[in-house]
Design a protein around this motif. Sequence first.
Motif, mmCIF file in Angstrom:
data_model
loop_
_atom_site.group_PDB
_atom_site.id
_atom_site.type_symbol
_atom_site.label_atom_id
_atom_site.label_comp_id
_atom_site.label_asym_id
_atom_site.label_seq_id
_atom_site.Cartn_x
_atom_site.Cartn_y
_atom_site.Cartn_z
ATOM 1 N N LEU A 1 -3.612 3.112 16.030
ATOM 2 C CA LEU A 1 -3.556 4.563 15.895
ATOM 3 C C LEU A 1 -4.906 5.203 15.587
ATOM 4 O O LEU A 1 -5.028 6.418 15.517
ATOM 5 N N GLY A 2 -5.885 4.427 15.309
ATOM 6 C CA GLY A 2 -7.169 4.998 14.903
ATOM 7 C C GLY A 2 -7.160 5.299 13.413
ATOM 8 O O GLY A 2 -6.203 4.991 12.697
ATOM 9 N N TYR A 3 -8.233 5.885 12.916
ATOM 10 C CA TYR A 3 -8.355 6.160 11.474
ATOM 11 C C TYR A 3 -8.353 7.663 11.222
ATOM 12 O O TYR A 3 -9.222 8.383 11.692
ATOM 13 N N GLY A 4 -7.359 8.138 10.500
ATOM 14 C CA GLY A 4 -7.297 9.556 10.153
ATOM 15 C C GLY A 4 -7.962 9.842 8.820
ATOM 16 O O GLY A 4 -8.615 8.969 8.236
ATOM 17 N N ASP A 5 -7.752 11.069 8.349
ATOM 18 C CA ASP A 5 -8.301 11.432 7.051
ATOM 19 C C ASP A 5 -7.601 10.637 5.950
ATOM 20 O O ASP A 5 -6.407 10.345 6.043
ATOM 21 N N VAL A 6 -8.344 10.314 4.923
ATOM 22 C CA VAL A 6 -7.779 9.630 3.752
ATOM 23 C C VAL A 6 -7.895 10.563 2.557
ATOM 24 O O VAL A 6 -8.990 10.993 2.205
ATOM 25 N N ASP A 7 -6.738 10.926 1.990
ATOM 26 C CA ASP A 7 -6.783 11.790 0.806
ATOM 27 C C ASP A 7 -6.546 10.928 -0.421
ATOM 28 O O ASP A 7 -5.445 10.813 -0.921
#
Lengths: 276, 495
Positions: free
Chosen positions: B462-468
């Motif tokens: 899925l790829g790398y999204g934002d990490v909160d």
Amino acid sequence: MDITIYTATGCARCKIVKGFMEERGISYVEKDMKADGKDDFQAFYKANRSAVFRGPEGIEFPIIYDGENIRQSIGAALAFLHAGKKLDGFFTVGTLHKEWVNGIHVSGGDPRYAEEFLYILRYLKDKNMKLQLETTGKNSGVLKQVLDEGLADVMIMDVLGPEHLYSRLAGEEIDIEDIKASLGLIQSFPEYKIRTVIAPVIREDGSVSYLTPEEIALTAKLIGEGSGSNKLPYMLKAFEPKEAQNPEFRKLEPIVNLLPYRSKARTYQVFADIEK
Amino acid sequence: MGHPTIYPTGTTLYNPEKAFNGYTIFQAAEYGAMLINMNGKEVKVWKGLHGFPNKMLPGGYVMGSRGARDTRYGYQDNVDLVQVDWDGNVVWEFDKYEFIEDPGNEPRWMARQHHDYQREGNPVGYYVPGMDPKVDGGNTLILAHKNVYNKKISDKRLLDDTIIEVDWEGNIVWEWCCNEHFDELGFSEAAKNVLFRDPNMHDCGGGMGDWMHINSMSVLGPNKWYDQGDERFHPDNIIWDARESNIIAIISKKTGKIVWKIGPDYDVCKELRKMGVIIGQHHAHMIPKGLPGEGNILVYDNGGWAGYGLPSQTSPYGTKAQRRDHSRVLEIDPITLKIVWQHTPTEAGYLQPFHSHHFYSPFISSAQRLPNGNTFITEGSGGRLMEVTADHELVWEYISPYWGKKFKLNMIYRAYRLPYEWVPQLDKPEEVAIERIDVTTFRMPGAAPLGCDDIVEVEGTLGYGDVDGFCVTTEEAPAVNKDDEDDEYSGVIRI
């Protein structure tokens, strides 16, 4: 001798003085200011206010009165009962509490009555009191006897000033060798300290000024010469003009900064410090 | 600062265009007073001259101490304070504060100096245009120690902090003793209870409680607040901070009384709650007139562990009651108590709270405001010196290569930047820029270069999204209205 003794309920010192009178067969009337004698004491105090010392913590008891003479606190009362006025000057009103008694001045009285003075100290010690004595160095012979008999638990020596001003500060002719002899004894007491009040001096020209830092250095030097040590617990204390008896002295401003005095004193007494 | 096993020392980064170029003086651990140029060249060492801290004076003079007291009997007592010329000659000295007779040591006078001192002419001990410290006269304020008993504070013997003023001849002309102002410090009943039982006891000398641990002391000097009529900020008044109690205070030179204070509790008003607790701080001083930020209080808020308070699970006895694992440099308006500038892990570029410890010294350290608006920071425990611009760009960095052999740290208590002209004995050095190296490609000899020769795509990823946040939340949440004056939780940043 008819004595009235003003006491406070539970006052151990009062009991000692009453016991002394009973031993001597001196008749007395007791007025307990916390009980039935309250009104009598208030009347007495009102009539003799100037003769009764009232400190920040109240009035020191016992007070004895023979119709003419008033003596306040345990030492002064015993001294009067034992030797009349002969011991005046040796004792003043003390301010310490519990087993401690102060207001005892080795230099304050007439050394001809040393034996009577020592008798009172022995009596107090026999009653398990601890004694804090003071000296200005005068009466070194009496001081030696106090030391030899172990009559002082704490000795405070007030060194008035440098050699050349000592008589002027004492208000009487002083043999400086007497002072040095006392200084030679001071370290032998179980607990002791030496102090100098930075006092005003009436100079030769009649002017009044405080001892200077240089004169305090000479005072520290005198202490070193007399005691043979430059490591004595030596405290400097500010003079309080408000409490002075001499009206000229009362006009003086108090010394705020004693540090120049301490610096100079440390030239000859390395542990000199300021008493706060 | 979290260090890898291998890392460079000396100057690691330098932008001559943006830095305030000059020399830097610091105490090289167990070696001496070290003077370096911007490229880290060691241009002078006064070998054996202790520095708690070392400070330079115009003309190539350095101040420090010739040694420390036997640690079996004293805690952080320097035997003297001296001024030394370029050639190592002592031109001024002071030691006559207390005569010390430690067993096994030669009896001698000692200054018992620790942590700070100020020479007349300059309020803070670092370069301020037009405020040169005197070099051949003048008084010196010295932070010193004295052992006292004060049963109001504790039944234990106390190691009290004192401030003395000494004239050029060595006479003490003024003295202030902290213990005499206990009632003015504002300790809570809980703190007093802890303090009475354990006033930060040390074993030396039969035991003594370093109850306040004042570590900074400077004069306010001329300032706009006093010019506006605020007597609390009289130019002669003295500011100090105490790491064990988290207090920063200004005392009246005239009366000795505390006239301004923050701490020990930072929950007593909205402004202090907004500021957040200052812990174990160092080098709190008023930025002198003529420097950017003049009149504000600059302080290195260490974090670490300090303060007296209620027992908790991290402080079973109520000692070291406040804790934080990163540092902050704060510039505080002393009137509004607002933070007007700060350099925290966030501004330094470290993601909070994950990498907050990369800006952290739990003890020592300092911050100096420079004439160009930059701030010179000593992050002391790791021996890192740095200069940052007002907008937080790192323009100079240096790591001390001097590790102590007895105390195995390369720590720097406090360093100072000074202008070239204060050292007339040296020609102005060449300033060679040092670019920030790309650590992703930097390799030790023998280590493989960056990059892989065999990369394969995985079907369905899925790829790398934002990490909160990652396991822990970030410091920035929850959101607040920074413009709302009544929102005590708003502010530059909350920590």
